[in-house]
Every structure is written in C-alpha cells, then in structure tokens.
Design a protein around this motif. Structure first.
Motif, PDB file in Angstrom:
ATOM      1  N   ARG A 128      31.841   9.091 136.170  1.00 13.11           N
ATOM      2  CA  ARG A 128      31.314  10.402 135.777  1.00 13.11           C
ATOM      3  C   ARG A 128      30.252  10.274 134.685  1.00 13.11           C
ATOM      4  N   PHE A 129      30.389   9.264 133.806  1.00 11.58           N
ATOM      5  CA  PHE A 129      29.353   9.048 132.789  1.00 11.58           C
ATOM      6  C   PHE A 129      28.017   8.761 133.449  1.00 11.58           C
ATOM      7  N   TRP A 130      28.016   7.844 134.422  1.00 12.26           N
ATOM      8  CA  TRP A 130      26.781   7.470 135.100  1.00 12.26           C
ATOM      9  C   TRP A 130      26.246   8.616 135.947  1.00 12.26           C
ATOM     10  N   ASP A 131      27.130   9.355 136.576  1.00  8.39           N
ATOM     11  CA  ASP A 131      26.678  10.489 137.377  1.00  8.39           C
ATOM     12  C   ASP A 131      25.979  11.527 136.505  1.00  8.39           C
ATOM     13  N   GLN A 132      26.523  11.765 135.318  1.00 11.30           N
ATOM     14  CA  GLN A 132      25.894  12.705 134.396  1.00 11.30           C
ATOM     15  C   GLN A 132      24.543  12.186 133.918  1.00 11.30           C
ATOM     16  N   ARG A 133      24.484  10.876 133.631  1.00  8.14           N
ATOM     17  CA  ARG A 133      23.218  10.275 133.191  1.00  8.14           C
ATOM     18  C   ARG A 133      22.173  10.340 134.301  1.00  8.14           C
ATOM     19  N   ILE A 134      22.573  10.031 135.518  1.00  6.00           N
ATOM     20  CA  ILE A 134      21.650  10.092 136.652  1.00  6.00           C
ATOM     21  C   ILE A 134      21.131  11.517 136.841  1.00  6.00           C
ATOM     22  N   LYS A 135      22.008  12.492 136.748  1.00  6.50           N
ATOM     23  CA  LYS A 135      21.613  13.896 136.904  1.00  6.50           C
ATOM     24  C   LYS A 135      20.608  14.285 135.825  1.00  6.50           C
ATOM     25  N   ALA A 136      20.850  13.850 134.584  1.00  9.57           N
ATOM     26  CA  ALA A 136      19.954  14.190 133.486  1.00  9.57           C
ATOM     27  C   ALA A 136      18.579  13.556 133.675  1.00  9.57           C
ATOM     28  N   VAL A 137      18.547  12.304 134.112  1.00 12.23           N
ATOM     29  CA  VAL A 137      17.262  11.620 134.317  1.00 12.23           C
ATOM     30  C   VAL A 137      16.512  12.228 135.495  1.00 12.23           C
ATOM     31  N   ARG A 138      17.226  12.598 136.550  1.00  9.24           N
ATOM     32  CA  ARG A 138      16.556  13.231 137.688  1.00  9.24           C
ATOM     33  C   ARG A 138      15.922  14.562 137.265  1.00  9.24           C
ATOM     34  N   PRO A 144      13.906  11.734 127.292  1.00 12.62           N
ATOM     35  CA  PRO A 144      14.868  12.424 126.431  1.00 12.62           C
ATOM     36  C   PRO A 144      16.085  11.592 126.019  1.00 12.62           C
ATOM     37  N   ILE A 145      16.402  10.530 126.752  1.00 13.29           N
ATOM     38  CA  ILE A 145      17.571   9.728 126.387  1.00 13.29           C
ATOM     39  C   ILE A 145      17.198   8.451 125.637  1.00 13.29           C
ATOM     40  N   ALA A 146      15.897   8.228 125.432  1.00 17.26           N
ATOM     41  CA  ALA A 146      15.454   6.979 124.816  1.00 17.26           C
ATOM     42  C   ALA A 146      16.009   6.804 123.406  1.00 17.26           C
ATOM     43  N   ASP A 147      15.980   7.865 122.599  1.00 18.00           N
ATOM     44  CA  ASP A 147      16.438   7.737 121.216  1.00 18.00           C
ATOM     45  C   ASP A 147      17.926   7.417 121.131  1.00 18.00           C
ATOM     46  N   SER A 148      18.727   8.043 121.984  1.00 17.62           N
ATOM     47  CA  SER A 148      20.163   7.766 121.938  1.00 17.62           C
ATOM     48  C   SER A 148      20.462   6.339 122.372  1.00 17.62           C
ATOM     49  N   GLY A 175       9.262   4.282 129.171  1.00 15.59           N
ATOM     50  CA  GLY A 175       8.328   4.007 130.249  1.00 15.59           C
ATOM     51  C   GLY A 175       8.983   3.620 131.561  1.00 15.59           C
ATOM     52  N   THR A 176      10.301   3.513 131.584  1.00 15.04           N
ATOM     53  CA  THR A 176      10.996   3.157 132.815  1.00 15.04           C
ATOM     54  C   THR A 176      10.870   4.285 133.825  1.00 15.04           C
ATOM     55  N   GLN A 177      10.513   3.946 135.047  1.00 23.64           N
ATOM     56  CA  GLN A 177      10.388   4.969 136.073  1.00 23.64           C
ATOM     57  C   GLN A 177      11.749   5.608 136.347  1.00 23.64           C
ATOM     58  N   PRO A 178      11.832   6.928 136.396  1.00 22.74           N
ATOM     59  CA  PRO A 178      13.121   7.577 136.647  1.00 22.74           C
ATOM     60  C   PRO A 178      13.829   7.050 137.887  1.00 22.74           C
ATOM     61  N   ALA A 179      13.080   6.793 138.954  1.00 20.46           N
ATOM     62  CA  ALA A 179      13.709   6.284 140.173  1.00 20.46           C
ATOM     63  C   ALA A 179      14.387   4.942 139.908  1.00 20.46           C
ATOM     64  N   GLY A 180      13.716   4.091 139.154  1.00 20.19           N
ATOM     65  CA  GLY A 180      14.288   2.788 138.843  1.00 20.19           C
ATOM     66  C   GLY A 180      15.505   2.891 137.949  1.00 20.19           C
ATOM     67  N   THR A 184      19.238   1.831 139.279  1.00 23.41           N
ATOM     68  CA  THR A 184      19.985   0.801 138.561  1.00 23.41           C
ATOM     69  C   THR A 184      21.278   1.357 137.991  1.00 23.41           C
ATOM     70  N   SER A 185      21.254   2.591 137.538  1.00 22.55           N
ATOM     71  CA  SER A 185      22.478   3.221 137.039  1.00 22.55           C
ATOM     72  C   SER A 185      23.529   3.310 138.139  1.00 22.55           C
ATOM     73  N   CYS A 186      23.089   3.534 139.366  1.00 22.57           N
ATOM     74  CA  CYS A 186      24.038   3.538 140.487  1.00 22.57           C
ATOM     75  C   CYS A 186      24.696   2.170 140.636  1.00 22.57           C
ATOM     76  N   ALA A 187      23.913   1.104 140.499  1.00 17.40           N
ATOM     77  CA  ALA A 187      24.457  -0.249 140.606  1.00 17.40           C
ATOM     78  C   ALA A 187      25.483  -0.510 139.514  1.00 17.40           C
ATOM     79  N   MET A 188      25.207  -0.043 138.314  1.00 20.80           N
ATOM     80  CA  MET A 188      26.131  -0.241 137.199  1.00 20.80           C
ATOM     81  C   MET A 188      27.379   0.618 137.370  1.00 20.80           C
TER      82      MET A 188
END
Length: 258
Positions: A128-138, A144-148, A175-180, A184-188
């Motif tokens: 659920r942590f990764w799903d939330q992160r993926i949703k936020a990046v999409r 917006p998450i770089a500083d954290s 500078g990381t592409q959102p798709a990338g 990668t978050s899915c893999a993790m």
C-alpha cells in the motif's frame, strides 16, 4: 558518456579503470543516476574496471511507461555484461541496486564473482505504501516528493556541510521521469527475496549505515544473517553511504574484493 543499445533499448553507461582489471558493476538507488557514484567510482577504478549505468527508468536510459519487475532490471545488467563481453563480474548495488544484486545472485549466480549489498532490503515494505507513492507520482510527478526523499537519505550533518552535493542528488530525483519512477516502484513493491536468501552462494558483503532511515540497519542485518557466510560491516551516516561516506565505503568494498 556513451549510450549503448541493448535489444533495441537505450542505456547510459560509463566505464573507467584499466581495461584488463577485474570488472565491477555499480548499481544505484531509486531516483538516482550513475552520478550517485561520482565520489567512489574514481577510487574504485584505480584497481577495477568500473561499469556504472543509469538503470531502466532513470537518467538517460530507456524509461517505458509500464510495470517493471526486478527481473527486468536484473536482465538489463546481464544484457549489459554480454554487450561488453564480460562473462562474470563483481557487483555492488546500493538500495535498489542491492535488490537487483539479490535477484542476480538467485537467478544468474554464474555471472557474479562477489556481491556487495549496501543499504538495502530483501523486502521493501507494504504494497500500500508503494501504491500510494505510484498514485502520487502519476498525479503530480516526482518533484513534490524529492525533498522528503532527500530528508530520509541524508543526515542533518551532511546536508549542512555538503549542500551542493545534496542539491545535485535532489536534482537527480526531481529529474527522474515519472514513468520510470512508477515502473521501478512496482518492481520494489512486488519484490520479496526473504525466503530465498539462504540459497545464495555468492560471496557477499552487506553494508549498513547507523543513521539510515530508508533501509534501517536491521534490514541489512537480516540479509547478512540469512546468506550463508555473508559479512556485515557498519558505516556511519545515512542511506546513500557511497555519497555521504565515500572513503569508508570504498575502504570496506576494497577490503572485501581484495
């Protein structure tokens, strides 16, 4: 800074060190590029043929908008080694790179000589942590998450004494592409090597950092305890130990590789 074609996909790769020296592949963290290794690569290249690369989804490498698996990232390393004519190599991965290293040790051990797993884990936490992160990046992108991320990666002391380096790492993240990042978050999210670690036979060094808040020392300790014969070494500082403590990092790796 060459771009290499691997089965029709572009990867950014940099080589350093004597061509006839033992090869050492360096794999970086989520949200970084091969520039994460800027402090340690020249030191390691004094005695090694250092191969560092932008992982799939990062930097100048290919970043398809799809779900990645850890096997995709591991097979990228094998394809890179094949392209460079490297039958087997030492491998050093930090965080995400350490997860790729575990996949390689379990699925292609014949290609590894020795393995360094730095500031990493065999299981990256609840889905659920990764799903939330993926949703936020999409929705909003990576900025917006770089500083954290930077806050969790570096100690306050390092942020105070090396603001330019911290800023350069933040720029990698932003500078990381959102798709990338999402792929990668899915893999993790889907990775779990805990049940297989006792099958790893590659000689392994596990590095943990005392103030690592992203992958706490206990996570690395669990990996070292599970892999037969693995060594464990502790470094000061935070999550990106190769950036924050480059001399200590290189000394530990050099002792292990001999």
């Amino acid at each position: 800074m060459p771009l290499i074609d691997l089965s029709g996909e572009r990867f950014h790769v940099e080589l350093a060190g004597p061509q006839d020296a033992p090869p050492l592949v360096l794999a970086h963290s989520l949200g970084c590029t091969l520039g994460m290794w800027d402090e340690v690569a020249p030191l390691l290249a004094q005695s090694r043929r250092v191969i560092r690369y932008d992982a799939r989804g990062h930097g100048e490498s290919v970043a398809p908008d799809q779900v990645y698996a850890m096997g995709d990232l591991g097979r990228d390393v094998l394809a890179l080694m094949d392209q460079l004519g490297i039958a087997h190599a030492d491998f050093c991965g930090l965080s995400l790179g350490g997860m790729v290293g575990q996949w390689l040790a379990l699925n292609a051990p014949q290609r590894l000589t020795r393995l360094v797993l730095a500031n990493t884990t065999a299981h990256a936490g609840p889905a659920r942590f990764w799903d939330q992160r993926i949703k936020a990046v999409r929705r909003d992108g990576v900025e917006p998450i770089a500083d954290s991320m930077i806050d969790s990666w570096f100690t306050p002391d390092f942020r105070a004494r090396a603001p330019e380096r911290v800023a350069s790492v933040r720029a990698m993240v932003a500078g990381t592409q959102p798709a990338g990042y999402m792929g990668t978050s899915c893999a993790m999210r889907d990775m779990d090597f805990r049940a297989g670690l006792d099958r790893i036979r590659t000689q392994t060094l596990v590095l943990v950092s005392d103030a690592d808040r992203s992958t706490p020392p206990a996570w690395g300790e669990a990996i070292a305890a599970a892999i037969p014969g693995a060594r464990l070494e502790r470094l000061p500082g935070g999550h990106l130990s190769a950036v924050e403590q480059p001399e200590a990092f290189v000394a530990a790796v050099a002792r292990f590789l001999g």
